[in-house]
Scaffold this motif. Structure first.
Motif, PDB file in Angstrom:
ATOM      1  N   LYS A 117       1.041   3.912  -3.060  1.00 42.23           N
ATOM      2  CA  LYS A 117       0.708   5.313  -2.816  1.00 42.23           C
ATOM      3  C   LYS A 117       1.830   6.227  -3.280  1.00 42.23           C
ATOM      4  CE  LYS A 117      -0.943   8.459   0.778  1.00 42.23           C
ATOM      5  NZ  LYS A 117      -1.398   8.570   2.191  1.00 42.23           N
ATOM      6  N   LYS A 156       0.832  -1.209   0.000  1.00 45.82           N
ATOM      7  CA  LYS A 156       0.000   0.000   0.000  1.00 45.82           C
ATOM      8  C   LYS A 156       0.865   1.257   0.000  1.00 45.82           C
ATOM      9  CE  LYS A 156      -3.548   2.352   2.756  1.00 45.82           C
ATOM     10  NZ  LYS A 156      -4.554   2.478   1.683  1.00 45.82           N
ATOM     11  N   ASP A 157       1.892   1.277   0.840  1.00 40.68           N
ATOM     12  CA  ASP A 157       2.783   2.438   0.905  1.00 40.68           C
ATOM     13  C   ASP A 157       3.517   2.642  -0.418  1.00 40.68           C
ATOM     14  OD1 ASP A 157       2.032   2.882   3.522  1.00 40.68           O
ATOM     15  OD2 ASP A 157       3.748   1.810   4.384  1.00 40.68           O
ATOM     16  N   GLY A 217     -10.951   4.012  -2.193  1.00 36.87           N
ATOM     17  CA  GLY A 217      -9.856   4.969  -2.277  1.00 36.87           C
ATOM     18  C   GLY A 217     -10.334   6.348  -2.670  1.00 36.87           C
ATOM     19  N   THR A 232       1.102   8.672  -6.518  1.00 42.38           N
ATOM     20  CA  THR A 232       1.086  10.104  -6.207  1.00 42.38           C
ATOM     21  C   THR A 232       2.088  10.862  -7.070  1.00 42.38           C
ATOM     22  OG1 THR A 232       0.427   9.658  -3.916  1.00 42.38           O
ATOM     23  CG2 THR A 232       1.385  11.819  -4.387  1.00 42.38           C
ATOM     24  N   GLU A 251      -5.516   2.536  -3.992  1.00 40.21           N
ATOM     25  CA  GLU A 251      -4.625   3.670  -4.215  1.00 40.21           C
ATOM     26  C   GLU A 251      -4.857   4.291  -5.587  1.00 40.21           C
ATOM     27  OE1 GLU A 251      -2.866   5.155  -1.938  1.00 40.21           O
ATOM     28  OE2 GLU A 251      -3.633   3.653  -0.531  1.00 40.21           O
ATOM     29  N   GLN A 301     -10.099   9.758  -0.372  1.00 46.61           N
ATOM     30  CA  GLN A 301      -9.424  10.958  -0.859  1.00 46.61           C
ATOM     31  C   GLN A 301     -10.346  12.169  -0.817  1.00 46.61           C
ATOM     32  OE1 GLN A 301      -6.133  11.131  -1.619  1.00 46.61           O
ATOM     33  NE2 GLN A 301      -6.510  13.349  -1.685  1.00 46.61           N
ATOM     34  N   ARG A 335      -7.573   6.736  -5.325  1.00 47.99           N
ATOM     35  CA  ARG A 335      -7.181   8.012  -4.722  1.00 47.99           C
ATOM     36  C   ARG A 335      -6.659   8.997  -5.769  1.00 47.99           C
ATOM     37  NH1 ARG A 335      -6.112   8.891   0.630  1.00 47.99           N
ATOM     38  NH2 ARG A 335      -6.588   7.223   2.106  1.00 47.99           N
ATOM     39  N   THR A 336      -6.021   8.475  -6.821  1.00 48.82           N
ATOM     40  CA  THR A 336      -5.436   9.347  -7.842  1.00 48.82           C
ATOM     41  C   THR A 336      -6.178   9.258  -9.173  1.00 48.82           C
ATOM     42  OG1 THR A 336      -3.866   7.620  -8.505  1.00 48.82           O
ATOM     43  CG2 THR A 336      -3.150   9.165  -6.798  1.00 48.82           C
TER      44      THR A 336
END
Length: 379
Positions: free
Chosen positions: A17, A13-14, A251, A21, A79, A255, A82-83
């Motif tokens: 991300k 996950k990290d 996600g 990003t 993730e 966000q 999120r983007t």
């Protein structure tokens, strides 16, 4: 089973991300839209995802994959949500990999799974034929012809259809148009004679296509699963996609919540930070609670797909229904709390709203999933 990510999934996950990003922010989707990119996604970013092993998370090790499972696939999809990363990840790395690894013959696995793992092949699921998702309503026909079949019909809302190397098509080999029995899945190359693919411009600036099959001939080796018993296979593939979409919407919802919370702490109205207004605090708190509930049911569905895929359908229904509602609430609240400026093209809120609307409807909206859930529970 603990409702938390293990250490391996947390590290993934990290990593996801950090990469998304920096390499695939919302601005990339904006650029793809403005430039009217023919593919609808960035090929270099897709290649980078493959190099990091993302396209192989559901591919068995014997076929070049890392076989990390659906929780790992969901972490990546979350993730991406999120983007708003545009890519064939859902159609290929999740649904395509599921189709071949769970239901393919040895020959089909050997041919396609290594290519999916390497990011060298794109697949697309051609199932729907009208404006509403109805996997058991199939008018496309597959008549026996020589040692194979001849396909005729039309499919719509085929995600990544115009860039796919292989289409997985549902067609009727027996029974009437609405019968569950008599459906068969076929592997149809996009460049096969008689296949016509037209890209559709979607409101979320993502890929979809209309596919027309005109006397398309395939051999018996093109059958995926059982002849006349393809609905069970199709539902297994669709459930993987529905879980992936649920994770993506989770996600996006997270966000939207974070972006809105930050905005509430900065925007002033009547001489005060609007985040100090109790009414907005209540709405933000309610949204946070809903997002957390949605995250839990999505994780449970993904865990069940890993542990007992044949028994995951009911939890996938719950996840898709709940997260579809939560994600729409998140985008609506983000828009409302940003005010009118939130819907201007300058801000990203509108992009999230449009994508969530499409993702919620794709492969069955909340009403479809709730109805299916009720039928499975014999309500």
């Amino acid at each position: 089973m603990a409702m938390v990510l293990n250490e391996e999934a947390g590290m993934l996950k990290d990593a996801a991300k950090g990469f998304l990003t920096g390499s695939a922010p919302v601005s990339q989707l904006r650029k793809l839209r403005d430039e009217k990119n023919e593919d609808g996604f960035d090929r270099k970013t897709w290649s980078a995802m493959a190099e990091m092993g993302w396209t192989s998370v559901l591919v068995p090790e014997d076929f070049g994959g890392v076989e990390m499972g659906y929780v790992a696939a969901g972490v990546i999809a979350e993730e991406m949500g999120r983007t708003l990363t545009a890519s064939p990840y859902l159609s290929t790395a999740i649904m395509g990999a599921t189709a071949f690894s769970r239901f393919g013959t040895d020959a089909q696995k050997s041919e396609w799974l290594p290519r999916i793992a390497a990011g060298d092949a794109i697949t697309a699921i051609a199932v729907d034929e009208s404006g509403k998702h109805a996997p058991s309503k199939v008018a496309t026909t597959a008549e026996r012809s020589g040692n194979g079949f001849k396909l005729n019909g039309r499919k719509t809302f085929v995600a990544e259809g115009h860039v796919a190397d292989m289409l997985i098509v549902s067609a009727r080999t027996a029974g009437s148009e609405t019968e569950a029995e008599g459906i068969t899945l076929f592997l149809v190359p996009r460049d096969a004679a008689g296949v016509s693919v037209e890209r559709s411009d979607m409101v979320d600036s993502r890929n979809s296509a209309r596919v027309t099959l005109d006397n398309v001939e395939v051999t018996a080796d093109a059958v995926l699963g059982e002849v006349d018993g393809g609905l069970k296979t199709l539902e297994g593939v669709l459930d993987a996609g529905r879980a992936g979409l649920s994770a993506e919407m989770s996600g996006s919802a997270q966000q939207c919540l974070e972006t809105t919370a930050s905005y509430l702490k900065e925007r002033k109205q009547f001489g005060a930070i609007i985040g100090t207004f109790q009414a907005l605090q209540h709405r933000a708190a309610h949204l946070y609670s809903e997002v957390e509930l949605g995250k839990s049911v999505v994780l449970k569905a993904l865990q069940t797909l890993d542990a007992a895929p044949d028994h995951a359908a009911i939890l996938v229904c719950a996840a898709k229904a709940k997260m579809g509602q939560v994600a729409q609430l998140a985008t609506q609240e983000a828009l409302q709390m940003h005010g009118g400026i939130g819907m201007t093209d300058e801000y990203d809120v509108g992009f999230f709203m449009k994508r969530v609307r499409v993702a919620e409807a794709l492969y069955g909206d909340a009403n479809f999933q709730a109805d299916k859930f009720a039928r499975m529970r014999n309500y």
